[in-house]
Design a protein around this motif. Structure first.
Motif, PDB file in Angstrom:
ATOM      1  N   GLU A 189      -7.745  -0.104  -1.907  1.00 37.03           N
ATOM      2  CA  GLU A 189      -7.469   0.084  -0.482  1.00 37.03           C
ATOM      3  C   GLU A 189      -8.682   0.739   0.176  1.00 37.03           C
ATOM      4  OE1 GLU A 189      -6.694   0.080   2.915  1.00 37.03           O
ATOM      5  OE2 GLU A 189      -4.761  -0.480   2.011  1.00 37.03           O
ATOM      6  N   GLU A 190      -9.423  -0.037   0.949  1.00 31.84           N
ATOM      7  CA  GLU A 190     -10.688   0.444   1.508  1.00 31.84           C
ATOM      8  C   GLU A 190     -10.513   1.678   2.383  1.00 31.84           C
ATOM      9  OE1 GLU A 190     -12.685  -2.671   3.534  1.00 31.84           O
ATOM     10  OE2 GLU A 190     -13.026  -3.880   1.724  1.00 31.84           O
ATOM     11  N   ARG A 191      -9.387   1.798   3.074  1.00 31.40           N
ATOM     12  CA  ARG A 191      -9.205   2.902   4.011  1.00 31.40           C
ATOM     13  C   ARG A 191      -9.138   4.255   3.317  1.00 31.40           C
ATOM     14  NH1 ARG A 191      -4.111   1.721   7.535  1.00 31.40           N
ATOM     15  NH2 ARG A 191      -3.357   0.889   5.535  1.00 31.40           N
ATOM     16  N   ILE A 192      -8.771   4.285   2.047  1.00 35.67           N
ATOM     17  CA  ILE A 192      -8.669   5.554   1.339  1.00 35.67           C
ATOM     18  C   ILE A 192      -9.689   5.671   0.216  1.00 35.67           C
ATOM     19  CG2 ILE A 192      -6.974   4.832  -0.400  1.00 35.67           C
ATOM     20  CD1 ILE A 192      -6.940   8.177   1.538  1.00 35.67           C
ATOM     21  N   ASN A 237       1.319   4.093   4.220  1.00 40.15           N
ATOM     22  CA  ASN A 237      -0.097   4.140   4.546  1.00 40.15           C
ATOM     23  C   ASN A 237      -0.835   4.765   3.371  1.00 40.15           C
ATOM     24  OD1 ASN A 237      -0.644   7.123   5.009  1.00 40.15           O
ATOM     25  ND2 ASN A 237       0.990   6.815   6.517  1.00 40.15           N
ATOM     26  N   PRO A 238      -2.149   4.641   3.300  1.00 35.27           N
ATOM     27  CA  PRO A 238      -2.877   5.094   2.107  1.00 35.27           C
ATOM     28  C   PRO A 238      -2.739   6.589   1.810  1.00 35.27           C
ATOM     29  CG  PRO A 238      -4.254   3.624   3.416  1.00 35.27           C
ATOM     30  CD  PRO A 238      -3.033   3.915   4.233  1.00 35.27           C
ATOM     31  N   ARG A 297     -10.531  12.777  -0.301  1.00 29.53           N
ATOM     32  CA  ARG A 297      -9.258  13.219  -0.880  1.00 29.53           C
ATOM     33  C   ARG A 297      -8.860  12.359  -2.071  1.00 29.53           C
ATOM     34  NH1 ARG A 297      -6.161  13.153   4.796  1.00 29.53           N
ATOM     35  NH2 ARG A 297      -7.578  11.368   4.967  1.00 29.53           N
ATOM     36  N   PHE A 298      -9.122  11.065  -1.992  1.00 29.83           N
ATOM     37  CA  PHE A 298      -8.813  10.179  -3.110  1.00 29.83           C
ATOM     38  C   PHE A 298      -9.588  10.599  -4.359  1.00 29.83           C
ATOM     39  CE2 PHE A 298     -10.055   6.550  -5.714  1.00 29.83           C
ATOM     40  CZ  PHE A 298      -8.822   5.994  -6.038  1.00 29.83           C
ATOM     41  N   HIS A 299     -10.873  10.856  -4.205  1.00 26.95           N
ATOM     42  CA  HIS A 299     -11.722  11.200  -5.356  1.00 26.95           C
ATOM     43  C   HIS A 299     -11.402  12.605  -5.883  1.00 26.95           C
ATOM     44  CE1 HIS A 299     -14.202   7.586  -5.038  1.00 26.95           C
ATOM     45  NE2 HIS A 299     -13.982   7.693  -3.747  1.00 26.95           N
ATOM     46  N   VAL A 330     -11.206   5.036   9.608  1.00 25.67           N
ATOM     47  CA  VAL A 330     -12.143   3.959   9.930  1.00 25.67           C
ATOM     48  C   VAL A 330     -13.524   4.572  10.110  1.00 25.67           C
ATOM     49  CG1 VAL A 330     -10.381   2.542  11.047  1.00 25.67           C
ATOM     50  CG2 VAL A 330     -11.756   4.110  12.436  1.00 25.67           C
ATOM     51  N   PRO A 331     -14.596   3.774   9.990  1.00 23.95           N
ATOM     52  CA  PRO A 331     -15.936   4.298  10.219  1.00 23.95           C
ATOM     53  C   PRO A 331     -16.108   4.786  11.661  1.00 23.95           C
ATOM     54  CG  PRO A 331     -16.033   2.187   9.076  1.00 23.95           C
ATOM     55  CD  PRO A 331     -14.615   2.373   9.524  1.00 23.95           C
ATOM     56  N   GLU A 332     -17.004   5.761  11.839  1.00 19.86           N
ATOM     57  CA  GLU A 332     -17.227   6.300  13.179  1.00 19.86           C
ATOM     58  C   GLU A 332     -17.699   5.214  14.142  1.00 19.86           C
ATOM     59  OE1 GLU A 332     -19.934   9.728  15.437  1.00 19.86           O
ATOM     60  OE2 GLU A 332     -19.949   9.548  13.244  1.00 19.86           O
ATOM     61  N   ALA A 333     -18.559   4.302  13.670  1.00 16.78           N
ATOM     62  CA  ALA A 333     -19.062   3.239  14.541  1.00 16.78           C
ATOM     63  C   ALA A 333     -17.925   2.352  15.048  1.00 16.78           C
ATOM     64  CB  ALA A 333     -20.093   2.395  13.802  1.00 16.78           C
ATOM     65  N   THR A 334     -16.952   2.101  14.177  1.00 20.71           N
ATOM     66  CA  THR A 334     -15.800   1.298  14.589  1.00 20.71           C
ATOM     67  C   THR A 334     -15.012   1.994  15.691  1.00 20.71           C
ATOM     68  OG1 THR A 334     -15.624   0.305  12.391  1.00 20.71           O
ATOM     69  CG2 THR A 334     -13.657   0.225  13.784  1.00 20.71           C
TER      70      THR A 334
END
Length: 304
Positions: free
Chosen positions: A244-247, A214-215, A252-254, A34-38
């Motif tokens: 899947e936005e989380r990954i 999980n992703p 690592r995905f890229h 998740v984003p750091e702000a979240t």
């Protein structure tokens, strides 16, 4: 780890990672995808709920014990993961974190030797940490598993991990830590990258997807599919995972996608993928490795 009725389980895990693991908010956020702000908002809300609730922390009892044990194991797993593959900073590894995670997991295992997932987590940690010395070169550069000198792997840890997972698997339901440990054992038992039992690893990842979808598991499953069925099959799975936005924003995905594109004979797309992955990680060794992979594709092919 004590429970607090005012908090969600994820909030308790995040707070414990701050207190026990000593991780920053940014590192915890990357662990939760998740984003750091979240994550900052979650931790702030959790602290406020504790202050407002008036409830003391208490040792869990009865059915709650299972849930809280799972939280403890997740904290230890995330702490080890951040130590083994640091998500930021100048070093690939933070040995003090992974060493402390193993120490604490050994303690939990001594207290709860009958718990298969505790045994599975300890096995996973030692089987993974067995490769630590071979993961970096003299200059601290990352060395992928396919290129590691396996004579530098810690055979004592490998033997211990295999014994632990062999003892855990026949008892009780097989959980995600046991399955991950079994996968790690297959990697460690192989005499070379080429002799790795990828079909068995793929079968284990398919089981892992059923019990812990999980992703990150899906990403590793795509790698196993590529190794067994070919890079095109792996790339097809990644196309679906890109939604899947989380990954999809994780380096690592890229990096995986770039590697499969390279295998598929698409150097331009692979080069762009490695550079995209490098831009998405705060780990300097990871950045240098990914830039080196991209630069290698810039070089002209050798004359025949």
């Amino acid at each position: 780890m004590c429970c607090h009725p005012a908090l969600s389980l994820s909030s308790q895990i995040a707070l414990t990672l701050r207190a026990v693991g000593g991780l920053t908010t940014a590192e915890i956020a990357r662990g939760f995808l998740v984003p750091e702000a979240t994550m900052t908002r979650r931790i702030s809300r959790a602290k406020q709920r504790i202050r407002n609730s008036g409830f003391p922390f208490a040792i869990p009892r009865g059915p709650e014990r299972t849930e809280r044990l799972a939280a403890v194991l997740h904290v230890l797993y995330l702490t080890f993961t951040e130590g083994y593959a640091s998500t930021s900073g100048p070093s690939l590894q933070r040995v003090e974190l992974s060493t402390e995670a193993i120490r604490l997991t050994r303690l939990v295992h001594r207290l709860l030797p009958e718990e298969p997932e505790v045994t599975g987590l300890l096995a996973l940690m030692v089987l993974t940490d067995a490769r630590r010395e071979a993961r970096t070169g003299p200059d601290g550069a990352l060395i992928p598993m396919a290129e590691q000198d396996r004579s530098r792997w810690n055979t004592d840890y490998i033997d211990e991990g295999i014994a632990l997972i062999s003892a855990a698997l026949p008892h009780g339901p097989t959980g995600p830590y046991q399955l991950q440990a079994a996968i790690a054992a297959l990697h460690d038992e192989a005499s070379s990258f080429e002799t790795t039992d990828w079909p068995q690893i793929l079968a284990l990842y398919e089981l892992l997807l059923q019990v812990s979808a999980n992703p990150v598991v899906a990403l590793n499953h795509a790698v196993a599919v590529a190794m067994v069925q070919g890079h095109e099959a792996g790339l097809q799975l990644l196309s679906g995972l890109a939604q899947e936005e989380r990954i999809a924003e994780d380096h690592r995905f890229h990096a995986v996608r770039a590697h499969l594109l390279e295998m598929a004979g698409q150097p331009d797309a692979a080069r762009a993928g490695y550079l995209d992955a490098a831009a998405r990680t705060s780990s300097l060794p990871q950045q240098r490795y990914l830039h080196a992979r991209a630069a290698r594709l810039d070089a002209p092919p050798p004359c025949s």
